[in-house]
Design an enzyme around this catalytic site. Structure first.
Site, PDB file in Angstrom:
ATOM      1  N   LYS A  78       0.853  -1.197   0.000  1.00  9.28           N
ATOM      2  CA  LYS A  78       0.000   0.000   0.000  1.00  9.28           C
ATOM      3  C   LYS A  78       0.886   1.243   0.000  1.00  9.28           C
ATOM      4  O   LYS A  78       1.893   1.286   0.725  1.00  9.28           O
ATOM      5  CB  LYS A  78      -0.900  -0.033   1.241  1.00  9.28           C
ATOM      6  N   SER A 153      -9.816   1.603   2.795  1.00  7.88           N
ATOM      7  CA  SER A 153      -8.915   2.330   1.925  1.00  7.88           C
ATOM      8  C   SER A 153      -7.852   1.472   1.239  1.00  7.88           C
ATOM      9  O   SER A 153      -7.269   1.907   0.251  1.00  7.88           O
ATOM     10  CB  SER A 153      -8.211   3.427   2.728  1.00  7.88           C
ATOM     11  N   SER A 177     -10.019  -0.634   7.039  1.00  6.80           N
ATOM     12  CA  SER A 177      -9.393  -0.470   5.721  1.00  6.80           C
ATOM     13  C   SER A 177      -8.645  -1.678   5.185  1.00  6.80           C
ATOM     14  O   SER A 177      -8.225  -1.670   4.032  1.00  6.80           O
ATOM     15  CB  SER A 177      -8.442   0.732   5.741  1.00  6.80           C
TER      16      SER A 177
END
Lengths: 492, 95
Positions: A78, A153, A177
């Site tokens: 990420k 997210s 997330s």
């Protein structure tokens, strides 16, 4: 089987037996990215050359017999985990050209284990969102239905795993997330206990809630990755110095004597779609048939979790994001009259709408005259939520719940209504407020063929119990083996 | 709950943000509905409850007061939008 379809544990055996080399596996993944990425848009940066070099190095180590456990395993990361010399954007214009001068601790650990990072993946800007639509770079599509969001997210992490553009990924979870995108993309994702994994080098959103964790194709892979990244780190003073068990060894497939708590508040909650309700009921039957004990528990402050979260998280964010001032790193607006003007222009142009909304909300909640009514009140309710879980774990070993009230929604469907978007975090937020671990494991599909995840939450530092329960569930079912139908979109 | 234009602008200034005129209304409306929702918290009696700052009990983390190697100065300023001779350059502060 094509190489990109391998799990980490399968690939590790083939690599060890020299049936596939790290270079071959990495090339297969890079080819897969070439094929599929134009459809899914999971990656912000593909680190092709660096990956090839690392794969060559991994093969050398394998030949010398001193390879780490992840030698040659291609992973995505990420884009809020700092990677030395490799752009780390947080999907924000603010950090569009930020090249961290150091690695996050989790990156040092992955590198030491021989992993091959193939790229940095998309997310909601500064991890603020539940759909990856708040990315300042581009939206990511759900590999199961390209007109839908992958969740967020960590949407790029989940989509890159589901589309087989990596063998596993690291994401972060502040209010769901990791778990929610894992659920929406049909992969496994675990948010560890707060303090289990070092946050050093994780770009901060809400420091008392953020936690890094793996997203993977199955529970075994998630356990493998957690084994590598877990542990105390003197560079993160909130990481906890407690022994880390071997999470792979914890996967015994034996759930005899396991007591599963069912929170009555969750299962009477309105807004759970029929498909999610059915999938969760079926999952309960799987455990019931295996002789697990069920007990009804109560988490009486569930109704207040979203409200407490949306004061605490923005308050911490408003403080954390004060560092983006156009001076030390990141974007600076060029047309400014003096320092104050430069701050304001930089922040207004550098942050997207949702980030600005949360900064303003957080600043409001912390401002003079409102602090007691909002931030302090929310922190007190947080104590009660924590207490709810402590009481619940006196009666059960793991808590079973949905991850999200619905399967993945359409891109654009919720974007104009932030409150509605926030309310979809109802089942995941409490674990962050309390600090307990939680995971998502595939447990069914909607009528439209969209994946649905089952959430298992555990007591503090008891990731082993939820991983083993999820492993048992996985062995009884085949949901995790189903793959996104990207071949149709590829016309192959 | 209503939140006024002036309040939005006041808080935005505290946060060093400039909100476009067109967007102030939208922000006011969205923040108003979020704040109205969080008013729910007032239904909980917290008079006897201590606030939680961290999920896990933490103690002060001490280390020995020893110098250790840190980021090299040039690495530390390498990402600065503007730097010179090892310093960050900012717009003029005092006329």
């Amino acid at each position: 089987m094509e190489a990109h379809a391998l799990t980490i544990h399968e690939a590790a055996i083939l690599i060890k037996k020299k049936e596939i080399s790290a270079v071959e596996l990495t090339d297969a993944i890079l080819e897969r990215i070439d094929d599929v990425e134009p459809l899914v848009d999971a990656y912000i940066t593909v680190t092709k050359e660096a990956a090839k070099k690392r794969a060559i190095a991994a093969d050398k180590m394998i030949a010398q017999g001193n390879a780490g456990f992840l030698a040659g395993i291609p992973l995505s990361i990420k884009d809020l985990i700092c990677t030395k010399g490799i752009r780390t954007t947080c999907a924000s214009r603010m950090l569009e050209s930020f090249y961290p001068p150091y690695n996050a601790t989790v990156m040092d650990k992955l590198n030491a284990a021989g992993a091959v990072m193939v790229g940095k993946v998309n997310m909601d800007e500064f991890a603020m969102g539940s759909s990856t639509e708040n990315s300042g770079i581009k939206p990511t599509k759900n590999p199961w239905d390209l007109s839908r969001v992958p969740g967020g997210s960590s949407g790029g992490s989940a989509a890159s795993v589901a589309a087989e553009m990596c063998l596993g990924s690291l994401g972060s979870d502040t209010g769901g997330s990791i778990r929610q995108p894992a659920s929406h993309c049909g992969v496994v994702g675990i948010k560890p206990t707060y303090g289990r994994v070092s946050r050093f080098g994780l770009v901060a959103f809400a420091s008392s809630l953020d936690q890094i964790g793996p997203l993977a194709k199955d529970v075994t892979d998630a356990a493998i990755l957690l084994n590598i990244i877990a542990g105390y780190d003197p560079r993160d003073s909130t990481s906890v110095d407690q022994p880390v068990p071997d999470y792979v060894k914890a996967l015994t497939d034996d759930i005899k004597g396991l007591t599963i708590g069912i929170p009555k508040e969750y299962h009477t909650s309105t807004g759970i779609s029929e498909s999610v309700g059915t999938a969760i009921d079926n999952a309960m039957s799987v455990f019931k048939n295996a002789g697990a004990d069920f007990v009804e528990i109560t988490l009486p402050h569930t109704d207040y979790a979203v409200a407490a979260y949306y004061l605490i998280a923005p308050a911490e964010a408003s403080s954390n994001l004060a560092r983006y001032d156009g001076v030390k790193y990141g974007f600076r607006s060029r047309e400014s009259q003096g320092l104050l003007d430069m701050y304001k222009n930089t922040r207004s142009l550098g942050f997207g709408a949702e980030v600005q909304r949360r900064i303003i909300l957080g600043t409001y909640a912390l401002s003079a005259g409102y602090y007691d009514a909002y931030y302090k009140k929310a922190s007190q309710v947080r104590t009660l939520i924590k207490q709810d879980f402590k009481n619940a774990f006196d009666a059960c070993d793991v808590i079973l719940a949905p991850v999200a009230p619905t399967p993945a929604f359409k891109i654009g469907e919720n974007i104009d209504d932030p409150l509605r978007m926030y309310l979809s975090d109802i089942f995941t937020i409490s674990a962050n407020l309390a600090g307990i671990p939680g995971l998502s494991v595939p447990c069914g599909f909607s009528a439209e063929g969209l994946p649905i995840g089952l959430q298992l939450m555990g007591n503090y530092f008891d990731e082993a119990s939820i991983l083993n329960a999820a492993y048992f569930f996985e062995r009884q079912t085949d949901f995790h083996q189903k793959k996104a139908h990207l071949s149709k979109a590829l016309n192959k | 709950m209503k939140i006024s234009r002036e309040e939005v602008l006041y808080v935005a200034n505290l946060a060093r943000l400039t909100i476009d005129d067109d967007d102030v209304e939208t922000f006011a409306e969205q923040l108003g509905s979020i704040l109205e929702y969080v008013e729910n918290l007032n239904r909980v009696d917290t008079s006897e409850v201590l606030p939680t700052a961290h999920a896990i009990e933490t103690a002060n983390a001490f280390r020995k007061d020893e110098t250790t190697r840190h980021l090299d100065r040039n690495d530390a300023i390498a990402n600065a939008p503007k730097a010179e001779d090892g310093h960050f350059i900012v717009p003029k502060v005092i006329e």
